[in-house]
Each structure stands twice: as structure tokens, then as C-alpha cells.
Design an enzyme around this catalytic site. Structure first.
Site, short mmCIF file in Angstrom:
data_model
loop_
_atom_site.label_atom_id
_atom_site.label_comp_id
_atom_site.label_asym_id
_atom_site.label_seq_id
_atom_site.Cartn_x
_atom_site.Cartn_y
_atom_site.Cartn_z
N ASP A 1 1.03 -1.16 -0.01
CA ASP A 1 -0.04 0.04 0.23
C ASP A 1 0.76 1.17 0.01
OD1 ASP A 1 -2.92 0.81 0.49
OD2 ASP A 1 -1.88 1.86 1.81
N THR B 1 -3.17 5.56 -3.98
CA THR B 1 -2.02 6.31 -3.43
C THR B 1 -0.81 6.07 -4.08
OG1 THR B 1 -1.51 4.75 -1.90
CG2 THR B 1 -3.24 6.36 -1.16
N THR B 2 -0.51 4.75 -4.74
CA THR B 2 0.74 4.52 -5.29
C THR B 2 0.58 5.22 -6.61
OG1 THR B 2 0.74 2.59 -4.38
CG2 THR B 2 2.20 2.65 -6.02
N ASP C 1 -8.87 0.05 1.81
CA ASP C 1 -9.01 0.31 0.34
C ASP C 1 -10.26 -0.01 -0.33
OD1 ASP C 1 -6.26 1.24 1.21
OD2 ASP C 1 -5.47 0.52 -0.81
#
Ligand SMILES: Nc1ncnc2c1ncn2[C@@H]1O[C@H](COP(=O)(O)OP(=O)(O)OP(=O)(O)O)[C@@H](O)[C@H]1O
Ligand SMILES: [Mg+2]
Length: 547
Positions: free
Chosen positions: A63, A96-97, A392
Site C-alpha cells: 500500500d 495512493t501509489t 481500500d
């Protein structure tokens, strides 16, 4: 220098400064490094990271937000990248990545332009116009879905979980996530609202991930307060009380002189009758279960045990609120006000042993507006990563319930945006066109990174993708599981439009912010950050002081 020739000192001794090109280059390099660190973890075939903190605690995760949170990053520009991943996590929970990867790609392309003497302000403007256009394109190509359609929501929850450590059990977990979100969602005038705060996630190592379950109610990490009480109540009528069932102690100290044993007895009888009256109120309201936010006196426990009431004490305020939402009970402060109307309902309230602990399950609530997911798994690390994956998945499901539009995954929307942006850029001129084209290239880094992480050839993939967009269909992307380009919408790899919009917004914002800086002035303690050594993570922890 002042007029008299004396130097004018405005910064404390030891402060560092880096300016202009040098400051820009340093910042861009630092930010790009962050993107380098996370990019290999993008997508279903992305690698995991093992992070060891200063205490020696190990986290294994895929994550983006978690990785960056755990790293001890000092460089101010690098910190801005961490912040977009955090903001993305808060806003939409996933992507987010991607946000960090896109921001890194935008900066890399900006560097090319700066090298060609395009002023950063022109790049920032060009990026901002291109980002606006890209958002419009995304909104146009997105597919509408029914926010209550379980099969559609399953595809979304599943896609987000497939990229995590827990991917083998993704279908089982996705089902739980969708059921939970649909239960807590509430219909308002302008669509649905789903507050995932109302999905309580409890974890307990032991068993397997497939033992993870959703409870239509609340699980409390507490035991029944008295051994003489029932451990089990069917068709429970539940009272929620947020004041203590104890005799209030006076704030000041008083002395009472008792010279006669009878007086002493009378005194104790008095206490006991107050407590008995409290328990009688609970009983006469018809409650079979009492859940109390504060303490319960031993004697009151004894009376309740005799009355066959199951009681739990010192429950967190946040759990009390959730219990109210799950059972329909009203939280009562003054026991005198407690009536049958205030009681909530659960099919079963039961104390159960989970590994070494006793927990109280309040389950089988009718139409609960708060529920619990109990995460099980082989080890602490597995349940921790499962909890992050659930977070998520809960967030993406919520995103679609609230904004019912989706795009395909596998970098398909990014490839489509890049294709349409390039066409649009033809209408622009000069440097603005250059910036728009670079923006398109940067967005394309998502499908290319996915391909690379899946062991595919990035150049072949790029050629293949470019050939299909605009002709064969808008949802052609990287099918990372099979190592080829395919229609990802047809493959049920779906993602919320909201996530893609946030990635674009966050990445553009961060890149622009970093590009606009041409002066870094650091107080003596920090020193101006030097250029991080190229490549690897070594440059990030503890920057060596400059000069
Ligand atoms: N089966 C699949 N084939 C190809 N790409 C996929 C597949 N499933 C998901 N993806 C893609 O993987 C990317 C998401 O990867 P990942 O979940 O690792 O990062 P993120 O969502 O950006 O960040 P994070 O989940 O860490 O917050 C998305 O672009 C998504 O479309
Ligand atoms: Mg993800």
C-alpha cells in the site's frame, strides 16, 4: 550589504539556502526518488515492501500510503509527495501509489522542458490546463453504474484487493466489503452517502483469511462483567447507558462519625438500596442486556446477575455510538429516563472466546446502520495487511456508491486520456503544446509501469496500446495477470472514477507545487537539503547536513 557597507544578516548563522536551478533540480530529484521507491509496487504484479522501523518492527505492505508513512523522510520536497499519497488516502482511499507515480512522471517530463529553457511557470500553466482537460475526458469516458448493484460493486472491491497481499482471498473479502457498505449506506436527496466509519474493523490473528466474517452488529473487545451473569441472550433487548452505575463519590472529603453498629448497617443499606433502585430501572424497562460506557459497582453487578441481565462495562464512546446505530437503541444518560422505547434489539448477544480473549458479540441486528468486520488470518502481519486491503476496498466501494461512475483498470483510462490529450494538444501552440504533450506522456506512465511490473516489454505495450485507442476501444489496457493488452472493462477490472480524478488532481498539484519553488531556505537545524545521491533508497533517511 547596507548603505554603510555593513552586511545585513537576515538568516540565523548556519542557515542554508539553495536557489534557482539548483533548488529546482534538488527538489525534483528528491521527489522522483520517492516515485521510484513506490513504482515497483504498482498493480497486481507489483512487489511488496518490507519496512523495518527504528524499533525493529516489521511491516510488509503493498500500500503506497502505508509505505511512505513508515519511511522517515526528511527532504521537504519528498515530504510533499508523501502528503499527496496521504491526501489521496483520505479522500478516496485508493490510488495512493498511482498519485505518486504520476507526480514523479510529471516532474521528470518537466525536467526535460526546463532543460529546453521552458520556464517552470509556463510548464505549471500548461500542466494545469492539460489536467483540466484530462478530468473532462475521464468524466466523458466513464461508465454509469447502479450504486446499489451488488455484482457491479463486487468488481470494484475485487479490483482494489487484487493488487494487495491478500489477493487470493479477494473474492471472499470483496463480498464482505460490499455487504457492509450497502448496509450502512443511506439514501439522501442527492444520492447515497456511505460513512465507512460505521464499518468497524476488528482483527484477531488465528484461523485463515477465509474465516473473516461480517457481523450484522458490533463486536466488543470486552467480557461480560460478572461471572454469575448469563453469557448469552437471545432476542436481546439492549439498554445503552453512558453514566456509571455506581454511587457518586463526593468531590470534597467529609467525615462521618458512626458510634453504633446499627448506624453503620443503615449506612450500607442506604448504598445498597440506591444501587438496587438503579438495577430495578434497567429491569423494569425490560432490558435483558446492559451496555455501559462507564463503571458498574460490584453490588450492582450482583443484583443484575440475580436479575439475569447480561452487562458489559467501560465500552468506548465510539462503540456506544455504533451500538446505537446497529441496534436502534437510544443512549441514555439518566437511568430515570430509561423506558422500553429506548431499548435496542439484537437477535443474539453472546460472549465468545477468540483465541485467548473473551469478546462480546452483538449480532443479528435488524437493518443495522453500523456493522463489524472481524478479520482473521494466520499471523499478525497477515491480518494487518488484510485490514489495509479492506480499508481500500471499503473506500472504493463507498466512492462508487456515492459517485456511481467507473472506469476500467489496467491503465486503460490513462491510455485513453493520453490519446485524447495528444489530439487536443494539436490545437495548442508553442510551449503550451509542449507541456500538454509531456502531460500526456506522464499519464501514460501508469499503463507502462503496470506492464513493466508484470514483466512485459514496455515499448511493445506502448505501441500496442497506442494502436488500439481511438480505433478498437477506450478500455484497452494492460492485463497484468495474462501479460497482454486487453479490454479491461470486459475483464471486470473496474475502478471508481472518483479515484482517477483524485489521482490526477493530487499529482498535478504536487508537481506544480514543487516546480514553483526556486528558493529553499532552511533553518540551521535542517540545513538546505543537498541533492540526494542518485538511485536507491539510501538518500532518503537522514540527509547529511550541507556545508
Ligand atoms: N488485473 C489487473 N490487471 C492490470 N492492472 C490492474 C489489475 N487490477 C488492478 N490493476 C491496476 O493496478 C493499479 C493499482 O495498483 P495498486 O493498488 O498497487 O496501486 P494504487 O491503487 O495506485 O495505490 P494503493 O492501492 O497502494 O493505494 C491500477 O492502475 C489498476 O487499474
Ligand atoms: Mg490500489
Amino acid at each position: 550589504m547596507s548603505a554603510s557597507g555593513q552586511p545585513v544578516i537576515i538568516l540565523k548563522e548556519g542557515s542554508g539556502e539553495s536557489r534557482g536551478r539548483e533548488a529546482q533540480r534538488n527538489n525534483i530529484t528528491a521527489a522522483k526518488l520517492i516515485a521510484e521507491v513506490v513504482r515497483t509496487s504498482l498493480g497486481p504484479r507489483g512487489m511488496d515492501k518490507m519496512l523495518v522501523d527504528s524499533m525493529g518492527d516489521v511491516t510488509i505492505t503493498n500500500d503506497g500510503a502505508t509505505m511512505l508513512k513508515e519511511l522517515d523522510i526528511q527532504h521537504p520536497a519528498a515530504k510533499m509527495m508523501v502528503e499527496i499519497s496521504k491526501a489521496t488516502d483520505n479522500e478516496v482511499g485508493d490510488g495512493t501509489t498511482s498519485a505518486v507515480v504520476v507526480a514523479g512522471a510529471l516532474l521528470e517530463r518537466a525536467e526535460d522542458l526546463i532543460g529546453k529553457d521552458v520556464h517552470p511557470v509556463v510548464i505549471v500553466d500548461g500542466y494545469s490546463r492539460a489536467a483540466e482537460k484530462a478530468q473532462k475526458i475521464l468524466e466523458e469516458v466513464a461508465e454509469k453504474v447502479d450504486p446499489e448493484s451488488r455484482p457491479d460493486l463486487l468488481k470494484i472491491a475485487n479490483t482494489s484487493m487484487l493488487t494487495k497481499l491478500v489477493n487470493e482471498d479477494a473474492p471472499h473479502l470483496a463480498g464482505i466489503v460490499v455487504d457492509a457498505v450497502l448496509l450502512v449506506a443511506e439514501k439522501g436527496a442527492d444520492g447515497f452517502k456511505a460513512d465507512i466509519e460505521n464499518v468497524k474493523v476488528e482483527k484477531k490473528p488465528g484461523g485463515a483469511l477465509t474465516d473473516t466474517q461480517m457481523v450484522r452488529g458490533i463486536i466488543l473487545d470486552k467480557e461480560v462483567v460478572h461471572s454469575g451473569m448469563p453469557k448469552h441472550a437471545d432476542d436481546a433487548k439492549i439498554a445503552l447507558v453512558n453514566s456509571a452505575l455506581e454511587i457518586e463519590k463526593t468531590e470534597f472529603s467529609a467525615e462521618i462519625r458512626i458510634n453504633d453498629p446499627a448506624q453503620m448497617q443503615q449506612f450500607m443499606d442506604e448504598e445498597s438500596s440506591i444501587l438496587r433502585a438503579m438495577v430495578d430501572k434497567v429491569k423494569s424497562a425490560g432490558a435483558t442486556v446492559l451496555i455501559c460506557q462507564k463503571g458498574i459497582d460490584d453490588l450492582a453487578q450482583h443484583f443484575m446477575a440475580k436479575a439475569g441481565i447480561l452487562a458489559v462495562r467501560r465500552v468506548k464512546e465510539s462503540d456506544m455510538t455504533k451500538l446505537a446505530k446497529a441496534t436502534g437503541a437510544r443512549i441514555v444518560t439518566n437511568l430515570d429516563d430509561l423506558t422500553a422505547k429506548d431499548l435496542g434489539y439484537a437477535k443474539l448477544v453472546e460472549e465468545r472466546k477468540l483465541e485467548d480473549d473473551k469478546w462480546v458479540f452483538v449480532e443479528g441486528c435488524k437493518n443495522p446502520k453500523a456493522v463489524t468486520v472481524l478479520v482473521r488470518g494466520g499471523t499478525q502481519r497477515v491480518v494487518d495487511e488484510a485490514e489495509r486491503a479492506l480499508h481500500d476496498a471499503l473506500m472504493v466501494t463507498k466512492d462508487v456508491v456515492e459517485m456511481p461512475a467507473v472506469v476500467a483498470g489496467g491503465g486503460a483510462p490513462e491510455a485513453e486520456v493520453a490519446f485524447q490529450l495528444r489530439a487536443w494538444a494539436q490545437k495548442l501552440t508553442g510551449r503550451e503544446q509542449l507541456a500538454a504533450l509531456k502531460f500526456a506522456d506522464a499519464i501514460e506512465s501508469i499503463p507502462l509501469t503496470l506492464a513493466e511490473n508484470a514483466g512485459m516489454d514496455p515499448i511493445d505495450t506502448q505501441v500496442d496500446l497506442r494502436a488500439r485507442h481511438g480505433k478498437e476501444g477506450k478500455w484497452f489496457g494492460v492485463d497484468a495477470m495474462n501479460g497482454k493488452v486487453a479490454d479491461m472493462y470486459a475483464k471486470s477490472v473496474w475502478e471508481p472514477l472518483a479515484v482517477k480524478l483524485q489521482i490526477l488532481r493530487g499529482a498535478t498539484e504536487a508537481a506544480s507545487m514543487i516546480l514553483r519553488i526556486d528558493d529553499v531556505i532552511a533553518a540551521s537545524k535542517m540545513k538546505a537539503p543537498p541533492t540526494p545521491p542518485g538511485g536507491g533508497m539510501g538518500g532518503m533517511g537522514g540527509m547529511p547536513p550541507m556545508g
